[in-house]
Design an enzyme around this catalytic site. Structure first.
Site, PDB file in Angstrom:
ATOM      1  N   ASP A 371       0.875  -1.152   0.000  1.00 25.95           N
ATOM      2  CA  ASP A 371       0.000   0.000   0.000  1.00 25.95           C
ATOM      3  C   ASP A 371       0.923   1.215   0.000  1.00 25.95           C
ATOM      4  OD1 ASP A 371      -2.421   1.401   0.260  1.00 25.95           O
ATOM      5  OD2 ASP A 371      -2.098   1.624   2.417  1.00 25.95           O
ATOM      6  N   GLU A 404     -12.805  17.530   7.895  1.00 32.03           N
ATOM      7  CA  GLU A 404     -11.757  16.535   8.158  1.00 32.03           C
ATOM      8  C   GLU A 404     -11.726  16.042   9.600  1.00 32.03           C
ATOM      9  OE1 GLU A 404     -10.672  14.977   5.887  1.00 32.03           O
ATOM     10  OE2 GLU A 404      -9.281  15.950   4.517  1.00 32.03           O
ATOM     11  N   SER A 407     -12.627  12.495   9.996  1.00 33.70           N
ATOM     12  CA  SER A 407     -11.890  11.438   9.306  1.00 33.70           C
ATOM     13  C   SER A 407     -10.593  11.113  10.051  1.00 33.70           C
ATOM     14  CB  SER A 407     -11.561  11.897   7.879  1.00 33.70           C
ATOM     15  OG  SER A 407     -10.521  11.120   7.333  1.00 33.70           O
ATOM     16  N   GLY A 439     -12.922  10.520   0.012  1.00 31.17           N
ATOM     17  CA  GLY A 439     -12.824  11.650   0.931  1.00 31.17           C
ATOM     18  C   GLY A 439     -13.942  11.688   1.954  1.00 31.17           C
ATOM     19  N   ILE A 449     -20.066  20.268   3.096  1.00 36.26           N
ATOM     20  CA  ILE A 449     -18.660  20.496   2.786  1.00 36.26           C
ATOM     21  C   ILE A 449     -18.113  19.184   2.252  1.00 36.26           C
ATOM     22  CG2 ILE A 449     -16.411  21.209   3.662  1.00 36.26           C
ATOM     23  CD1 ILE A 449     -17.858  22.343   6.137  1.00 36.26           C
ATOM     24  N   LEU A 450     -17.436  19.247   1.129  1.00 30.57           N
ATOM     25  CA  LEU A 450     -16.798  18.058   0.581  1.00 30.57           C
ATOM     26  C   LEU A 450     -15.294  18.268   0.591  1.00 30.57           C
ATOM     27  CD1 LEU A 450     -18.981  17.604  -2.616  1.00 30.57           C
ATOM     28  CD2 LEU A 450     -19.032  16.159  -0.588  1.00 30.57           C
ATOM     29  N   GLY A 452     -11.944  16.048  -0.678  1.00 29.44           N
ATOM     30  CA  GLY A 452     -11.496  14.775  -1.222  1.00 29.44           C
ATOM     31  C   GLY A 452     -10.908  14.936  -2.604  1.00 29.44           C
ATOM     32  N   ASP A 573      -7.037  -0.815   4.748  1.00 27.54           N
ATOM     33  CA  ASP A 573      -6.838  -1.903   3.802  1.00 27.54           C
ATOM     34  C   ASP A 573      -7.052  -3.276   4.431  1.00 27.54           C
ATOM     35  OD1 ASP A 573      -4.548  -1.451   5.247  1.00 27.54           O
ATOM     36  OD2 ASP A 573      -3.481  -0.584   3.538  1.00 27.54           O
TER      37      ASP A 573
HETATM   38  P1  ADP Z   1      -4.293   5.098   0.063  1.00 24.89           P
HETATM   39  O1  ADP Z   1      -4.295   4.703   1.493  1.00 24.89           O
HETATM   40  O2  ADP Z   1      -3.919   3.975  -0.845  1.00 24.89           O
HETATM   41  O3  ADP Z   1      -3.484   6.295  -0.229  1.00 24.89           O
HETATM   42  P2  ADP Z   1      -7.134   5.796   0.355  1.00 24.89           P
HETATM   43  O4  ADP Z   1      -8.126   4.818  -0.135  1.00 24.89           O
HETATM   44  O5  ADP Z   1      -6.965   5.951   1.795  1.00 24.89           O
HETATM   45  O6  ADP Z   1      -5.767   5.468  -0.398  1.00 24.89           O
HETATM   46  O7  ADP Z   1      -7.496   7.225  -0.229  1.00 24.89           O
HETATM   47  C1  ADP Z   1      -7.536   7.467  -1.621  1.00 24.89           C
HETATM   48  C2  ADP Z   1      -7.663   8.914  -1.923  1.00 24.89           C
HETATM   49  O8  ADP Z   1      -8.911   9.428  -1.456  1.00 24.89           O
HETATM   50  C3  ADP Z   1      -6.626   9.776  -1.253  1.00 24.89           C
HETATM   51  O9  ADP Z   1      -5.450   9.829  -1.993  1.00 24.89           O
HETATM   52  C4  ADP Z   1      -7.339  11.125  -1.209  1.00 24.89           C
HETATM   53  O10 ADP Z   1      -7.224  11.769  -2.448  1.00 24.89           O
HETATM   54  C5  ADP Z   1      -8.783  10.758  -1.004  1.00 24.89           C
HETATM   55  N1  ADP Z   1      -9.158  10.812   0.408  1.00 24.89           N
HETATM   56  C6  ADP Z   1      -9.481   9.789   1.191  1.00 24.89           C
HETATM   57  N2  ADP Z   1      -9.810  10.204   2.433  1.00 24.89           N
HETATM   58  C7  ADP Z   1      -9.658  11.542   2.442  1.00 24.89           C
HETATM   59  C8  ADP Z   1      -9.818  12.571   3.427  1.00 24.89           C
HETATM   60  N3  ADP Z   1     -10.205  12.301   4.672  1.00 24.89           N
HETATM   61  N4  ADP Z   1      -9.560  13.825   3.068  1.00 24.89           N
HETATM   62  C9  ADP Z   1      -9.184  14.112   1.815  1.00 24.89           C
HETATM   63  N5  ADP Z   1      -8.999  13.209   0.854  1.00 24.89           N
HETATM   64  C10 ADP Z   1      -9.237  11.932   1.143  1.00 24.89           C
HETATM   65 MG    MG Z   2      -4.066   3.584   3.236  1.00 21.65          MG
END
Ligand code: ADP
Ligand code: MG
Length: 683
Positions: A371, A404, A407, A439, A449-450, A452, A573
């Site tokens: 990963d 955020e 998250s 995201g 609010i978005l 991502g 993952d």
């Molecule tokens: P990885 O762990 O393989 O990098 P993720 O599945 O965790 O991939 O996330 C993929 C993409 O989704 C990130 O690269 C980002 O662009 C977006 N993303 C995921 N979670 C968030 C978050 N909390 N805030 C902003 N972007 C996010």
């Molecule tokens: Mg990851």
């Protein structure tokens, strides 16, 4: 009665919280709750020694009487002595045979009991018919040799479990805790979560916790195998059992008792030898048929020699030798001893192999998928810039942070840390929705609010017209671009970068050198992914993979025959880790119980993936060698015992020598496992 090696408490069947019997071995759990299971001492060990001495003493007398001295009523004295050996030291084999018989099986005890009984009974028959052929020495010698083998095996096994004792010894015993009446010293088992513990320089950190005062260097080598001290300051996690090197620290306990990392490691290692590797299952299945087959061969070869008009002594020697030499008693040792030592060895280096299946698969891995975030990169992304669309920076950040906050993604942490905004209660979002691989979406004051990636905004039909080019530019530099929308409008972006781990390149290179295919998988987009991959020297990448895509990719590789190890941080993952032939969770921090990986690497170092694979290969090789010594060795000796070589050599295998050879096979198995102690996990 046993002494708990951690708290010194006396534990026996009544005072132990739980007594568990696995594979005929008893395990105690200390009632003071300080520790996981530990093996109940074999009550027999002292017993065994006594019985062995008796058996050996009597056997020596028997040998003297038969071959050296002459006394009146010699034969009757022999009968008495041999009968004692047969039914007192030899009693365990009758008991074992009976237990097996009740369970409708036959085992090694069956073979020993039948073999020695045959020699003994024939001698008794000879005595009363005056036929002059007495074999009391044979039955006594067999029993003595087999007991000797068992004794040596127990001694060696004791040495094997030293690895475990060493680990247990690491657990601190007392702690200084701040209580209402001041600082008090209490047993570690009485620490509660949220307790504040004071750790002076030079002392062990008593339990898992967070630093709330001071900064110091901590030696974590006992957990991670890493000899360089790690610097710790307020907010950092510390692990119970590690040593505070330089300054006073105050820590708040987060995990206590059985939940601490060290307790979990001890539990893991102490149950390691109960785990089964799939190859052992095969051996177990075979051995189910093996004993009856041996009895058949013994009888059949007896008949053969009888019809070839050999005398009854010859026939009996053949039958008894076959029964004894074929006895697969080392079989039960082959896997447990290797697993105990091997898994213990790994644990010392911060490589936790959780079970036999993971071990066996890890030894066969030919494809490793990493990963990206937190595995190939540091996992501590930092904000590198803001790109605002007609909005003031404070307001933009406020919106981003509100979303955020919901998250736990490393990106979210980066944005929150960067903003330095402390949210007041009324500014928290009404609801958060995590959209995996894309995201977050938060509801705040009747608007959404978005935060991502492009896919997230596209799903909501929010246009980012005019910004595409800038995104492209940033991504080509390896930056992740996080887009922010408020009330259906794109309001700006945050660019974020995560550093490549310093060992990434060399780790990938050595994996490739071992003939292992290396892949990178990430939810991040193609451009960022290839930038990072190029730096790490990885050619195969899967980008923009949603969690379910990660799973699909693994299945796809498996369907082409690959044995896949998935390496990830175990956070988002989990399903991919579970789907792989072996899931390797890195940088586990302090909770190995929750991880879905079959292997957990405590340090977040990519090179440990190679170490884990090498160690697994090594342990599996040991298991297979052991099975060979325990099994094929016996099988190969059967024809010799059956007299196949007699027409050439003119001699038969002496049943006593057969017993010695069999004892040797047990000892050689244990000794072979003990060699694991010398294995260097990290070269
Ligand atoms: P990885 O762990 O393989 O990098 P993720 O599945 O965790 O991939 O996330 C993929 C993409 O989704 C990130 O690269 C980002 O662009 C977006 N993303 C995921 N979670 C968030 C978050 N909390 N805030 C902003 N972007 C996010
Ligand atoms: Mg990851």
């Amino acid at each position: 009665m046993a002494v708990d090696p951690i708290c010194g408490m006396q534990v026996d069947e009544k005072t132990a919280t739980i007594t568990k019997t696995v594979n005929g071995k008893k395990y105690y759990f200390c009632s003071s709750n300080c520790l996981a299971a530990f093996e109940a001492p074999e009550k027999d060990f002292a017993n065994l020694k006594r019985i062995l001495m008796l058996s050996a003493g009597l056997t020596i007398v028997i040998l003297l009487l038969m071959f050296a001295v002459n006394v009146p009523y010699e034969n009757y004295i022999l009968l008495v002595l041999a009968s004692i050996v047969q039914f007192y030291p030899g009693f365990r084999y009758y008991k074992g045979m009976l237990d097996a018989f009740k369970a409708k099986t036959a085992n090694m005890d069956t073979l020993v009991a039948i073999g020695t009984s045959a020699a003994w009974a024939y001698s008794v028959y000879g005595l009363f018919t005056n036929s002059n052929s007495l074999y009391f020495d044979t039955s006594a010698l067999i029993i003595t040799f087999i007991l000797l083998g068992k004794f040596l095996e127990d001694v060696a096994k004791g040495r094997a479990s030293q690895a475990l004792k060493k680990l247990m010894d690491l657990t601190p015993r007392t702690a200084i805790v701040v209580r209402a009446q001041g600082e008090v010293e209490i047993p570690v088992s009485e620490i509660k979560t949220e307790d504040i513990c004071i750790v002076k320089p030079g002392e062990k950190i008593p339990t898992d916790g967070i630093v709330i005062f001071g900064h110091s260097e901590v030696d974590e080598s006992i957990i991670t195998g890493e000899s360089m001290p790690v610097s710790k300051s307020i907010g950092d996690k510390v692990i119970g059992g590690t040593i505070n090197k330089s300054e006073l620290l105050k820590i708040k306990a987060t995990k206590v008792g059985q939940d601490t990392l060290l307790a979990q490691i001890v539990e893991l290692v102490s149950s390691a030898h109960m785990s089964k590797v799939p190859v052992q299952r095969l051996a177990d299945q075979v051995s189910g048929y093996f004993v009856p087959a041996v009895i058949f061969v013994a009888i059949a070869s007896g008949f053969y020699w009888h019809y070839a008009s050999a005398n009854i002594t010859f026939v009996l020697t053949v039958a008894v030798s076959v029964l004894i030499i074929a006895c697969p008693c080392a079989l039960g040792l082959a896997t447990p001893t290797a697993l105990l030592l091997g898994i213990g060895k790994g644990a010392e280096a911060g490589i936790l192999i959780r079970n036999g299946e993971a071990l066996e698969s890890a030894g066969k891995v030919d494809t490793v998928i990493f990963d990206k975030t937190g595995t190939i990169t540091e996992g501590r992304p930092e904000v590198t810039g803001l790109h605002l669309m007609q909005i003031e920076k404070p307001l933009f950040l406020k919106y981003a942070v509100i979303a955020e906050k919901g998250s736990s993604h490393p990106i979210a942490k980066a944005i929150v840390d960067y903003s330095d905004i402390r949210l007041e209660k009324h500014k928290e979002a009404e609801s958060h929705q995590i959209i995996p691989g894309k995201g977050v979406k938060a509801k705040f004051q009747n608007a959404y609010i978005l935060v991502g990636n492009k896919a997230l905004l596209k799903d909501e039909n929010i246009s980012i017209d005019g910004f595409e080019y800038e995104i492209h530019d940033l991504e080509m530099q390896g930056q992740t671009v996080v887009l922010v929308a408020y009330n259906h409008k794109f309001i700006g972006a945050v660019s974020i970068a995560d550093k490549l781990k310093k060992e990434a390149r060399s780790a990938v290179e050595s994996l490739k050198k071992q003939g292992i295919d290396v892949y990178m998988i990430t939810g991040d987009n193609e451009k960022v992914a290839s930038h990072i991959a190029r730096e790490a020297g990885i050619i195969n990448i899967f980008a923009q993979a949603l969690p379910q895509d990660k799973l699909k990719k693994i299945k796809e590789l498996q369907s082409h025959g690959a044995v896949v190890a998935m390496v990830g941080d175990g956070v988002n993952d989990g399903p991919a880790l579970a789907a792989a032939d072996v899931g390797i969770a890195v940088g586990a921090g302090t909770d190995i119980a929750k991880e879905s990986g079959g292997i957990v690497l405590i340090k977040s170092d990519m090179r440990d993936v190679i170490s884990a694979i090498k160690l697994s290969k090594y342990i599996m090789a040991k298991v297979k060698q052991n099975l060979f010594w325990a099994f094929f060795y016996n099988v190969a000796a059967i024809p010799i015992a059956a007299g196949v070589l007699y027409p050439i050599t003119g001699t038969l295998l002496n049943p006593a020598i057969a017993a010695l050879a069999m004892a040797f096979s047990s000892v050689s198995v244990v000794a072979n496992s003990l060699l694991i102690k010398n294995f260097k996990v990290r070269k």
